[in-house]
Design a protein around this motif. Structure first.
Motif, PDB file in Angstrom:
ATOM      1  N   GLU A 254       0.798  -1.225   0.000  1.00  0.00           N
ATOM      2  CA  GLU A 254       0.000   0.000   0.000  1.00  0.00           C
ATOM      3  C   GLU A 254       0.833   1.278   0.000  1.00  0.00           C
ATOM      4  OE1 GLU A 254      -3.667   2.111   2.465  1.00  0.00           O
ATOM      5  OE2 GLU A 254      -2.934   0.134   3.051  1.00  0.00           O
ATOM      6  N   PRO A 255       1.892   1.398   0.824  1.00  0.00           N
ATOM      7  CA  PRO A 255       2.700   2.633   0.790  1.00  0.00           C
ATOM      8  C   PRO A 255       3.385   2.852  -0.557  1.00  0.00           C
ATOM      9  CG  PRO A 255       3.141   1.360   2.786  1.00  0.00           C
ATOM     10  CD  PRO A 255       2.351   0.482   1.887  1.00  0.00           C
ATOM     11  N   ILE A 256       3.785   1.763  -1.208  1.00  0.00           N
ATOM     12  CA  ILE A 256       4.460   1.883  -2.505  1.00  0.00           C
ATOM     13  C   ILE A 256       3.477   2.359  -3.568  1.00  0.00           C
ATOM     14  CG2 ILE A 256       5.782   0.637  -4.266  1.00  0.00           C
ATOM     15  CD1 ILE A 256       6.631  -1.325  -2.089  1.00  0.00           C
ATOM     16  N   PHE A 257       2.265   1.787  -3.538  1.00  0.00           N
ATOM     17  CA  PHE A 257       1.243   2.218  -4.491  1.00  0.00           C
ATOM     18  C   PHE A 257       0.879   3.684  -4.286  1.00  0.00           C
ATOM     19  CE2 PHE A 257      -0.351  -2.409  -4.736  1.00  0.00           C
ATOM     20  CZ  PHE A 257       0.509  -2.674  -5.791  1.00  0.00           C
ATOM     21  N   GLU A 258       0.784   4.116  -3.050  1.00  0.00           N
ATOM     22  CA  GLU A 258       0.445   5.510  -2.768  1.00  0.00           C
ATOM     23  C   GLU A 258       1.520   6.454  -3.298  1.00  0.00           C
ATOM     24  OE1 GLU A 258      -0.226   5.931   1.383  1.00  0.00           O
ATOM     25  OE2 GLU A 258      -2.200   4.974   1.347  1.00  0.00           O
ATOM     26  N   GLU A 259       2.777   6.015  -3.277  1.00  0.00           N
ATOM     27  CA  GLU A 259       3.884   6.858  -3.722  1.00  0.00           C
ATOM     28  C   GLU A 259       3.985   6.928  -5.248  1.00  0.00           C
ATOM     29  OE1 GLU A 259       8.791   7.128  -3.357  1.00  0.00           O
ATOM     30  OE2 GLU A 259       7.655   5.681  -2.132  1.00  0.00           O
ATOM     31  N   PHE A 260       3.724   5.813  -5.931  1.00  0.00           N
ATOM     32  CA  PHE A 260       4.012   5.744  -7.363  1.00  0.00           C
ATOM     33  C   PHE A 260       2.784   5.720  -8.271  1.00  0.00           C
ATOM     34  CE2 PHE A 260       7.928   4.143  -5.490  1.00  0.00           C
ATOM     35  CZ  PHE A 260       8.911   4.707  -6.285  1.00  0.00           C
ATOM     36  N   THR A 261       1.599   5.439  -7.745  1.00  0.00           N
ATOM     37  CA  THR A 261       0.436   5.273  -8.618  1.00  0.00           C
ATOM     38  C   THR A 261      -0.703   6.208  -8.239  1.00  0.00           C
ATOM     39  OG1 THR A 261      -0.678   3.561  -7.299  1.00  0.00           O
ATOM     40  CG2 THR A 261       1.027   2.830  -8.833  1.00  0.00           C
TER      41      THR A 261
ATOM     42  N   LEU B  46      -0.432 -12.066  -7.469  1.00  0.00           N
ATOM     43  CA  LEU B  46      -1.412 -10.985  -7.457  1.00  0.00           C
ATOM     44  C   LEU B  46      -1.390 -10.251  -8.798  1.00  0.00           C
ATOM     45  CD1 LEU B  46      -0.252  -9.515  -4.026  1.00  0.00           C
ATOM     46  CD2 LEU B  46      -2.083 -11.195  -4.366  1.00  0.00           C
ATOM     47  N   THR B  47      -2.561  -9.887  -9.268  1.00  0.00           N
ATOM     48  CA  THR B  47      -2.665  -9.100 -10.490  1.00  0.00           C
ATOM     49  C   THR B  47      -3.369  -7.787 -10.167  1.00  0.00           C
ATOM     50  OG1 THR B  47      -2.801 -11.106 -11.841  1.00  0.00           O
ATOM     51  CG2 THR B  47      -3.506  -9.037 -12.859  1.00  0.00           C
ATOM     52  N   TYR B  48      -2.700  -6.665 -10.493  1.00  0.00           N
ATOM     53  CA  TYR B  48      -3.239  -5.332 -10.236  1.00  0.00           C
ATOM     54  C   TYR B  48      -3.412  -4.584 -11.562  1.00  0.00           C
ATOM     55  CZ  TYR B  48      -1.866  -5.779  -5.272  1.00  0.00           C
ATOM     56  OH  TYR B  48      -1.719  -6.183  -3.953  1.00  0.00           O
ATOM     57  N   GLY B  49      -4.414  -3.759 -11.633  1.00  0.00           N
ATOM     58  CA  GLY B  49      -4.527  -2.759 -12.690  1.00  0.00           C
ATOM     59  C   GLY B  49      -4.077  -1.435 -12.096  1.00  0.00           C
ATOM     60  N   ILE B  50      -3.028  -0.834 -12.660  1.00  0.00           N
ATOM     61  CA  ILE B  50      -2.452   0.371 -12.059  1.00  0.00           C
ATOM     62  C   ILE B  50      -2.344   1.491 -13.082  1.00  0.00           C
ATOM     63  CG2 ILE B  50      -1.110  -0.980 -10.398  1.00  0.00           C
ATOM     64  CD1 ILE B  50       1.373  -0.387 -12.075  1.00  0.00           C
ATOM     65  N   ARG B  51      -2.326   2.711 -12.575  1.00  0.00           N
ATOM     66  CA  ARG B  51      -2.048   3.884 -13.398  1.00  0.00           C
ATOM     67  C   ARG B  51      -0.948   4.667 -12.696  1.00  0.00           C
ATOM     68  NH1 ARG B  51      -4.505   6.265 -17.501  1.00  0.00           N
ATOM     69  NH2 ARG B  51      -6.364   4.987 -17.258  1.00  0.00           N
ATOM     70  N   LEU B  52       0.224   4.690 -13.315  1.00  0.00           N
ATOM     71  CA  LEU B  52       1.359   5.369 -12.703  1.00  0.00           C
ATOM     72  C   LEU B  52       1.154   6.878 -12.678  1.00  0.00           C
ATOM     73  CD1 LEU B  52       4.417   3.487 -14.270  1.00  0.00           C
ATOM     74  CD2 LEU B  52       3.517   3.244 -11.953  1.00  0.00           C
ATOM     75  N   LYS B  53       1.694   7.527 -11.660  1.00  0.00           N
ATOM     76  CA  LYS B  53       1.679   8.979 -11.614  1.00  0.00           C
ATOM     77  C   LYS B  53       2.528   9.539 -12.748  1.00  0.00           C
ATOM     78  CE  LYS B  53       0.876   9.376  -6.642  1.00  0.00           C
ATOM     79  NZ  LYS B  53       1.378   9.873  -5.340  1.00  0.00           N
ATOM     80  N   THR B  54       2.249  10.769 -13.142  1.00  0.00           N
ATOM     81  CA  THR B  54       2.918  11.373 -14.283  1.00  0.00           C
ATOM     82  C   THR B  54       4.430  11.414 -14.113  1.00  0.00           C
ATOM     83  OG1 THR B  54       0.968  12.755 -14.664  1.00  0.00           O
ATOM     84  CG2 THR B  54       3.007  13.424 -15.752  1.00  0.00           C
ATOM     85  N   ASP B  55       4.897  11.710 -12.919  1.00  0.00           N
ATOM     86  CA  ASP B  55       6.333  11.837 -12.689  1.00  0.00           C
ATOM     87  C   ASP B  55       6.963  10.570 -12.120  1.00  0.00           C
ATOM     88  OD1 ASP B  55       4.991  11.959 -10.311  1.00  0.00           O
ATOM     89  OD2 ASP B  55       6.179  13.611  -9.460  1.00  0.00           O
ATOM     90  N   ALA B  56       6.213   9.481 -12.050  1.00  0.00           N
ATOM     91  CA  ALA B  56       6.740   8.243 -11.476  1.00  0.00           C
ATOM     92  C   ALA B  56       7.711   7.580 -12.440  1.00  0.00           C
ATOM     93  CB  ALA B  56       5.596   7.288 -11.155  1.00  0.00           C
ATOM     94  N   GLN B  57       8.807   7.041 -11.901  1.00  0.00           N
ATOM     95  CA  GLN B  57       9.787   6.321 -12.703  1.00  0.00           C
ATOM     96  C   GLN B  57       9.561   4.825 -12.521  1.00  0.00           C
ATOM     97  OE1 GLN B  57      13.869   7.740 -12.635  1.00  0.00           O
ATOM     98  NE2 GLN B  57      13.222   9.614 -11.575  1.00  0.00           N
ATOM     99  N   LEU B  58       9.336   4.138 -13.622  1.00  0.00           N
ATOM    100  CA  LEU B  58       8.948   2.739 -13.570  1.00  0.00           C
ATOM    101  C   LEU B  58      10.020   1.865 -12.930  1.00  0.00           C
ATOM    102  CD1 LEU B  58       6.831   0.636 -14.288  1.00  0.00           C
ATOM    103  CD2 LEU B  58       7.867   0.453 -16.555  1.00  0.00           C
TER     104      LEU B  58
END
Length: 229
Positions: free
Chosen positions: A165-172, A191-203
């Protein structure tokens, strides 16, 4: 309905084109459809580019010009041609929705040239081509960030809700759990997630944090277009 029929009949009643005009119309149609093919190639952004498809666009536009010129002045041939077209299918699975648009573009250009509206054919082809190029270069209507699918494998003793959860909050912007599956004879959970990265997030930083959290087990990130990241 009668007025539409009469207008169609009047169009077909034009004087038959001469041999020189047929050659001119075919040459113009070929040039314009080569422009369309070049625009398609220059603006293609997929992973399944087909030389065969582009050549087919040019051929379809040219053949359409020939057919329209042939039916000029002959109503019976016109209806016979339309009947033949009704049973023809485009026997190729189109890779993208825009491919259908280019098919219609090529055929419409061929029809306008065949109807002997030469200046209109040139004008509409140039305007439509310019519009396609601008939309592509501006990346018009693109989402703010790419949607991805994340598949991550964890040991059964890991509380994945709490750990990730903390990682998702930071990057997505969003991270929705799609499925939970046991693997390796029930010893691991995938686990399978559908995610949308933040604009400035580095993959790569996102994946690195996930690997630390799941003990360097398997992680796979794919875009919705199918390209691996």
């Amino acid at each position: 309905m009668d007025s539409v029929f009469e207008a169609f009949k009047e169009t077909l009643g034009q004087e038959k084109p001469t041999e020189i005009e047929v050659v001119w119309a075919m040459s113009l149609s070929l040039v314009l459809n080569l422009v369309i093919g070049t625009v398609y190639k220059a603006t293609y952004r997929g992973t399944k580019y087909s030389q065969d498809y582009v050549q087919t666009l040019v051929i379809m536009g040219l053949v359409t010009t020939i057919l329209i010129m042939v039916v000029s002045g002959n109503l019976s041939i016109a209806f016979g041609m339309f009947a033949a077209f009704s049973v023809i299918r485009f026997r190729r699975n189109l890779g993208q929705a825009r491919d259908l648009g280019f098919v219609l573009f090529a055929m419409a250009t061929g029809m306008v040239v065949g109807a002997r509206f030469y200046s209109m054919a040139v004008l509409t082809t140039l305007i439509t081509s310019a519009m396609i190029i601008v939309l592509t270069r501006k990346n018009a209507f693109a989402p703010q960030s790419l949607s991805h699918q994340l598949r991550i494998r964890v040991a059964n003793d890991i509380n994945y809700d709490e750990v990730f959860e903390p990682i998702f909050e930071e990057f997505t912007d969003t991270a929705d759990l799609v499925s939970v599956e046991t693997v390796q004879a029930g010893m691991m959970t995938e686990l399978t997630y559908g995610i949308r990265l933040k604009t400035d997030a580095q993959l790569h930083l996102f994946v690195e944090r996930l690997q630390i959290a799941n003990g360097n087990d398997r992680i796979l990130v794919t875009t919705k277009q199918g390209g691996k990241q």
